[in-house]
Design an enzyme around this catalytic site. Sequence first.
Site, PDB file in Angstrom:
ATOM      1  N   LYS A  22       1.157 -33.153 -11.485  1.00  0.00           N
ATOM      2  CA  LYS A  22       2.801 -33.490 -12.435  1.00  0.00           C
ATOM      3  C   LYS A  22       2.742 -34.829 -11.605  1.00  0.00           C
ATOM      4  CE  LYS A  22       7.110 -33.766 -13.229  1.00  0.00           C
ATOM      5  NZ  LYS A  22       8.142 -32.962 -12.468  1.00  0.00           N
ATOM      6  N   LYS A  58       3.067 -32.967  -6.637  1.00  0.00           N
ATOM      7  CA  LYS A  58       3.941 -33.905  -7.863  1.00  0.00           C
ATOM      8  C   LYS A  58       4.159 -35.501  -7.519  1.00  0.00           C
ATOM      9  CE  LYS A  58       8.996 -34.276  -9.624  1.00  0.00           C
ATOM     10  NZ  LYS A  58      10.420 -33.032  -9.181  1.00  0.00           N
TER      11      LYS A  58
HETATM   12  C1  PBG Z   1      13.669 -32.244 -10.948  1.00  0.00           C
HETATM   13  C2  PBG Z   1      12.332 -32.856 -12.376  1.00  0.00           C
HETATM   14  C3  PBG Z   1      12.068 -33.797 -12.453  1.00  0.00           C
HETATM   15  C4  PBG Z   1      11.056 -33.468 -13.377  1.00  0.00           C
HETATM   16  C5  PBG Z   1      10.482 -32.094 -13.446  1.00  0.00           C
HETATM   17  N1  PBG Z   1      11.670 -31.612 -13.002  1.00  0.00           N
HETATM   18  C6  PBG Z   1      12.514 -35.270 -12.833  1.00  0.00           C
HETATM   19  C7  PBG Z   1      11.979 -35.861 -11.071  1.00  0.00           C
HETATM   20  O1  PBG Z   1      11.409 -35.623 -10.198  1.00  0.00           O
HETATM   21  O2  PBG Z   1      12.534 -36.813 -11.278  1.00  0.00           O
HETATM   22  C8  PBG Z   1      10.293 -34.809 -14.684  1.00  0.00           C
HETATM   23  C9  PBG Z   1       9.785 -33.929 -15.973  1.00  0.00           C
HETATM   24  C10 PBG Z   1       9.685 -34.894 -16.435  1.00  0.00           C
HETATM   25  O3  PBG Z   1       9.039 -36.102 -16.536  1.00  0.00           O
HETATM   26  O4  PBG Z   1       9.402 -34.628 -18.671  1.00  0.00           O
HETATM   27  N2  PBG Z   1      13.269 -32.510 -10.174  1.00  0.00           N
END
Ligand code: PBG
Length: 327
Positions: A247, A194
Site C-alpha cells: 500500500k 505500508k
Molecule cells: C489507518 C489507515 C490509513 C489508511 C488505511 N488505514 C491511513 C493512514 O495510515 O494514515 C489509508 C487508506 C487510504 O488512503 O485510502 N492507519
Amino acid sequence: MELTIRPRRLRSSETLRKMVRETRVDKSSLVYPMFVAEGENVKEEIPSMPGQYRYSIDRMEEKLEELMDAGVNSVMFFGIPDRKDELGSMAYALDGIVQKAFQRAKRQVPGMYLIGDVCMCEYTSHGHCGVLKGDDVDNDKTLELLAKTALSQVQAGADMVAPSDMMDGRVGSIRRILDANGFVHTPIMAYSVKFASAFYGPFRDAADSAPAFGDRKTYQMDFHNRREALREAALDVKEGADIVMVKPAMAYGDLIREIKDSVHVPVASYSVSGEYAMVKAAAERGWLSEERIICEMAACAFRAGTDIYITYFAKELAECMERGLIG
Ligand code: PBG
C-alpha cells in the site's frame, strides 16, 4: 520484407487479443473500503473523495446491497467514532462504531465478507496509530490494544482482520489473542508493506485521523526502500499473516511483483484515497476517462501480482468487468 516474427499478429482482433491476454480479472478479487460513522440517517459525502460517503449503520445496508448486486462481496470497515481519547478506547469498546457495524452487517447482509481495519489512528485524540510515549508511539504497549481491537471486531462478526498500524510484532500479538479465544480460523491480512505516503491525504479527511503533530515516519515505511519491504513481508508471514498487503498500489507495482515472488501467501494491494481523488479530479475536468483509467490501474495492479485489490472503485470496476472493458 522478410519478417518471420511479428508480435502484431496476435493483436489483430479483439477476439485474439482476449485469447492471448496474460492477466485475467475477476470480481471476487475486489474489496470495497467503507467508512461507518456514529449517528442516525447519515450519508455524508467526503469532500476530497467525491462519490464516497460516511454511512451511519442504519444507512449502510443500502450500500452493501448495491455492492452485492454489482458482484462485490467483500468490504473493509473503517470506524469513525464520535469521541476520541489518548488511548483510542473506542477502537476496542464492545459498543464501538465498527463493532456495531459488524453485528448489524452480519445480520442484514449475511453474504457479505467482512474485513476489519485494525488501527488506532481514527480513535486517538492525537491521531497517531498507537498510544504515545513522549512524542513517539509506544510500540509494545500498543500491541496489547491492537490485539484487543482485533478480538473485539472478530467477536462482533468480522470474518478477517487487517492491521494497518505498522507496529512491530502486531501480527503475532493478534494471532495469539485470536487463537487463545478459539478464532483459529480467522485470517489476518497484514498491511505489511505500508509506506508513509502523501497518497493517504483524502482518507485522513474522511476518517478525521491526521496526526495532530509530527508524521507517521517512525512506523510507516520510507518510500525509497525496497529491501526493507521484503523484510517486512517476510516477518509478517513468519508471525502468522495469511495475506500480505502492499500500500499504496499505483506507484508501487514494482514491490507488488517483488513481494509476490518472494512470499508464498496471497498478495493484496490497496489503491488508496489519493489515487481515487486524483482520478476523480482529473475526470471531473474532462482531462481523462475515469472508466478507462480505473480499468488500466486495476489491470496493472493484477499484472504486477495482486490477488486481492482493495479499491474505492470496486463497484465501478465490477461493472466494467461485466461490460468486458477489463478482462
Ligand atoms: C489507518 C489507515 C490509513 C489508511 C488505511 N488505514 C491511513 C493512514 O495510515 O494514515 C489509508 C487508506 C487510504 O488512503 O485510502 N492507519
